[in-house]
Design a protein around this motif. Structure first.
Motif, PDB file in Angstrom:
ATOM      1  N   GLU A 244       0.836  -1.204   0.000  1.00  0.00           N
ATOM      2  CA  GLU A 244       0.000   0.000   0.000  1.00  0.00           C
ATOM      3  C   GLU A 244       0.872   1.255   0.000  1.00  0.00           C
ATOM      4  OE1 GLU A 244      -3.960   1.581   2.416  1.00  0.00           O
ATOM      5  OE2 GLU A 244      -2.849  -0.164   3.119  1.00  0.00           O
ATOM      6  N   ALA A 247       2.457   1.596  -3.395  1.00  0.00           N
ATOM      7  CA  ALA A 247       1.515   2.158  -4.362  1.00  0.00           C
ATOM      8  C   ALA A 247       1.453   3.678  -4.229  1.00  0.00           C
ATOM      9  CB  ALA A 247       0.124   1.548  -4.151  1.00  0.00           C
ATOM     10  N   ALA A 248       1.437   4.166  -2.995  1.00  0.00           N
ATOM     11  CA  ALA A 248       1.378   5.618  -2.775  1.00  0.00           C
ATOM     12  C   ALA A 248       2.607   6.298  -3.368  1.00  0.00           C
ATOM     13  CB  ALA A 248       1.261   5.919  -1.284  1.00  0.00           C
ATOM     14  N   ASN A 251       2.328   6.672  -6.958  1.00  0.00           N
ATOM     15  CA  ASN A 251       1.204   7.510  -7.384  1.00  0.00           C
ATOM     16  C   ASN A 251       1.750   8.906  -7.711  1.00  0.00           C
ATOM     17  OD1 ASN A 251      -1.087   9.176  -7.481  1.00  0.00           O
ATOM     18  ND2 ASN A 251      -2.213   7.900  -6.056  1.00  0.00           N
ATOM     19  N   TRP A 254      -0.180  12.085  -6.765  1.00  0.00           N
ATOM     20  CA  TRP A 254      -0.162  12.298  -5.317  1.00  0.00           C
ATOM     21  C   TRP A 254       1.145  12.946  -4.886  1.00  0.00           C
ATOM     22  CZ3 TRP A 254       2.467   9.419  -1.211  1.00  0.00           C
ATOM     23  CH2 TRP A 254       1.974   9.700   0.065  1.00  0.00           C
ATOM     24  N   THR A 369      -6.456  12.113  -6.531  1.00  0.00           N
ATOM     25  CA  THR A 369      -5.369  11.138  -6.463  1.00  0.00           C
ATOM     26  C   THR A 369      -5.807   9.854  -5.777  1.00  0.00           C
ATOM     27  OG1 THR A 369      -4.421  11.899  -4.345  1.00  0.00           O
ATOM     28  CG2 THR A 369      -3.666  13.012  -6.356  1.00  0.00           C
ATOM     29  N   ASN A 373      -5.364   6.242  -7.421  1.00  0.00           N
ATOM     30  CA  ASN A 373      -4.777   5.116  -6.691  1.00  0.00           C
ATOM     31  C   ASN A 373      -5.635   3.862  -6.841  1.00  0.00           C
ATOM     32  OD1 ASN A 373      -2.292   5.109  -4.931  1.00  0.00           O
ATOM     33  ND2 ASN A 373      -3.672   3.945  -3.606  1.00  0.00           N
ATOM     34  N   LEU A 385      -3.474   8.373   1.947  1.00  0.00           N
ATOM     35  CA  LEU A 385      -3.195   9.441   0.984  1.00  0.00           C
ATOM     36  C   LEU A 385      -3.477  10.821   1.566  1.00  0.00           C
ATOM     37  CD1 LEU A 385      -4.477   7.810  -2.324  1.00  0.00           C
ATOM     38  CD2 LEU A 385      -2.169   7.867  -1.404  1.00  0.00           C
TER      39      LEU A 385
END
Length: 470
Positions: A244, A247-248, A251, A254, A369, A373, A385
Motif C-alpha cells: 500500500e 503504491a502511494a 502515485n 499524489w 489522487t 490510486n 493518501l
C-alpha cells in the motif's frame, strides 16, 4: 469501452469497489455541505492561531528567543509529521458504528481544544523550562491536529464520487478555511487587548485561545454529526501495508500534489507570520494586522465561489499556473505603494485573490489522487493518501515558520522594543520577496500535473468496474 486495468507493479492487483456510479449518485444536501465546510472552520480557528500568532506569542509574550522558537517549531513539526502516515493507515483500517473517519472527530475534538489552550499558556519561569513546555505542548497539539484533520480530509472521497460534488465540497472547505482564518486574524489582536489590556498580555492570549478552542470543538462535532460516509467498503484488505505504501510512492499525481502543498504552506506560513511584524515594525500600524491578515483568508471565500467554473474551464495545471503567475506579479508591484495604503490594499487584494484560487484546488486534487490510486493500483487508501496532505501541511508550515524565525534571529531581532534596522530590512525582504519566489516554485511543480486529461477516463473506468462487480 477500453479496459481500465493498467499494469500493476509488484503484484498489486485491483480490489473491488462499491457499486456507485457518479452518474447515478444523488447530490449532497446543503446541510451536509455546510457541515463539511464547518470542519475547516474548526481546523483554522486553531491552525491560524498557531501559524499566525504563535511565533509572536513565543518571542514577545512568553519571552522565548526567536532562534529557540524557530528550532522548537521546526523539530516538533517534523516529529509529529512522522506520525501522520500511521494515523492515515489507522483510519483506513478503522471499522466502527460511526464509520472510518467520523469517529476521530468525536474522540479527539475535546482533547485537541484543551491542548490548544495549553499551547498559549507558557508559564513565566526559566527560559529552559519555557522551551521544554512549549515544545511538549506544541508537539502534542500537532499530533491531535493530525488525528482530527487526516480523518476529516479523508471524508470527501467517502462522501461522494461525483466530481462536481467534490468541486463543490472543495469550495465549501476553502470557504470554511477562509471563515476560520478571518475570525482568527480579524479578531485575535482586538480580543487579546480586550481580555488582557495590551497586545502582549498573557491573560489576553489565554482567554482568546479558550474562546477559539471552544468554538473549534463545537464545529468538529457538527461535522461528525451531519456528514455521512457512503463509500467505505473497498473490498478485501488482503493488500499488505508495504505494498500500500509502495503504491502511494508510485502515485505520481499524489507526489506532485504533496510537493505543491509543501511549497504552498511554506509561502502561506511566511506570509502570515511576517505580516504581524511587518505591520508593527515597517508600517508602524499595528491595527493593520486585523486588515491584512483577513484579506489573505478572505480571498479564499471568493476563490471558493469561483473554483468550480474556473478549474472546469482551465484545468488544475493551467489554472494554477495562470493564478500563481498573476499573484506573483502583483506581489512584486507592492513595494512602491508601502506608504500609501489606499493604493497598496487593492493590489494586495488582487494578489491574494489569485493565490486563493490556487489554494482551493489543493483539496480536490488530493481527492482525485485517491481515485487514481484505486484505478491504477486497486486500493483507495483515503486515510493514507490524506495523511500525505497533512504531512505536507505541517512540513510546509514548519519550514515557513522556522525560516521566518531564523531569518529574524540572524538579523538581530529580539523583541519589538529594540528591532535593529537590519531586522526591519529583513522583514521587508521576507514580506515582498518570499511569496513571488515560492509561487514560481509552485508553478514549476504543477507543470508536471497530468491528471486533468486522464481523470475523466479514470472515472468512467471505475464506474465500469463497479457495474461489473454488481
Amino acid at each position: 469501452m477500453a479496459s481500465s486495468t493498467s499494469a500493476f507493479p509488484d503484484g498489486l492487483a485491483p480490489v473491488g469497489t462499491p457499486a456507485h456510479s457518479p452518474a447515478t449518485e444523488p447530490p449532497l444536501r446543503t446541510r451536509e455541505r455546510l457541515a463539511f465546510g464547518a470542519g475547516d472552520v474548526a481546523s483554522n480557528l486553531s491552525w491560524n492561531m498557531v501559524s499566525s500568532f504563535l511565533l509572536f506569542y513565543y518571542t514577545d509574550v512568553a519571552g522565548i528567543t526567536a532562534a529557540a522558537a524557530g528550532t522548537l517549531i521546526l523539530v516538533a513539526r517534523f516529529i509529529d509529521a512522522g506520525a501522520d502516515v500511521g494515523i492515515g493507515v489507522l483510519v483506513d483500517r478503522t471499522r466502527s458504528r460511526h464509520g472510518k473517519a467520523r469517529p476521530y472527530l468525536l474522540w479527539c475534538a475535546v482533547p485537541f481544544g484543551i491542548v490548544n489552550i495549553l499551547t498559549f499558556t507558557v508559564p513565566d519561569v526559566s527560559h529552559t523550562f519555557k522551551v521544554i513546555y512549549a515544545c511538549a505542548t506544541f508537539l502534542l497539539l500537532g499530533l491531535l491536529f493530525s488525528a482530527l484533520n487526516i480523518p476529516y480530509g479523508s471524508l470527501m472521497p467517502m462522501m461522494t464520487r461525483d466530481q462536481g460534488e467534490r468541486a463543490t465540497l472543495g469550495g465549501f472547505r476553502a470557504m470554511g478555511s477562509s471563515v476560520g482564518t478571518l475570525i482568527v486574524t480579524g479578531l485575535t489582536a482586538t480580543l487579546v487587548v480586550t481580555f488582557g489590556g495590551s497586545a502582549t498580555s498573557r491573560a489576553g492570549y489565554f482567554w482568546t485561545t479558550a474562546l477559539m478552542s471552544t468554538a473549534s470543538v463545537a464545529l468538529f462535532l457538527v461535522t461528525f454529526r451531519y456528514c455521512t460516509e457512503r463509500h467505505t467498503d473497498i473490498g478485501t484488505r488482503s493488500i499488505t501495508l508495504g505494498k500500500e505504501l509502495k503504491a502511494a510512492v508510485h502515485n505520481a499525481p499524489w507526489m506532485i500534489a504533496n510537493a505543491f502543498a509543501v511549497v504552498n504552506f511554506v509561502r502561506l506560513s511566511v506570509m502570515t507570520t511576517v505580516t504581524i511584524y511587518y505591520c508593527i515594525q515597517v508600517l508602524h500600524r499595528p491595527w493593520a494586522i486585523s486588515l491584512l491578515l483577513p484579506l489573505i483568508s478572505g480571498s479564499l471565500i471568493v476563490g471558493g465561489l469561483l473554483t468550480k467554473p474556473y478549474y472546469a474551464r482551465l484545468g488544475r495545471r493551467r489554472g494554477n499556473i495562470l493564478a500563481l503567475a498573476a499573484s506573483g506579479a502583483l506581489f512584486a508591484l507592492l513595494p512602491p505603494f508601502e506608504d500609501t495604503l489606499a493604493a497598496f490594499i487593492p493590489v494586495y487584494c488582487l494578489a491574494c485573490l489569485c493565490s486563493g484560487l490556487s489554494m482551493t484546488s489543493l483539496y480536490t486534487a488530493v481527492a482525485d489522487t485517491v481515485d487514481y490510486n484505486e484505478w491504477r493500483f486497486g486500493v483507495r487508501s483515503e486515510g493514507l493518501l490524506n495523511s500525505g496532505f497533512s504531512l505536507a501541511t505541517k512540513v510546509g508550515t514548519a519550514i515557513g515558520g522556522a525560516l521566518a524565525a531564523f531569518t529574524l534571529a540572524r538579523a538581530g531581532y529580539t523583541d519589538g522594543h529594540s528591532a535593529p534596522d537590519a531586522a526591519i530590512s529583513t522583514i521587508r525582504l521576507l514580506y515582498y520577496g518570499a511569496p513571488p519566489v515560492l509561487m514560481l516554485a509552485q508553478i514549476g511543480i504543477i507543470a508536471f500535473w497530468r491528471l486533468d486529461a486522464e481523470h475523466p477516463r479514470i472515472v468512467r473506468d471505475l464506474a465500469e468496474r463497479r457495474r461489473a462487480r454488481d
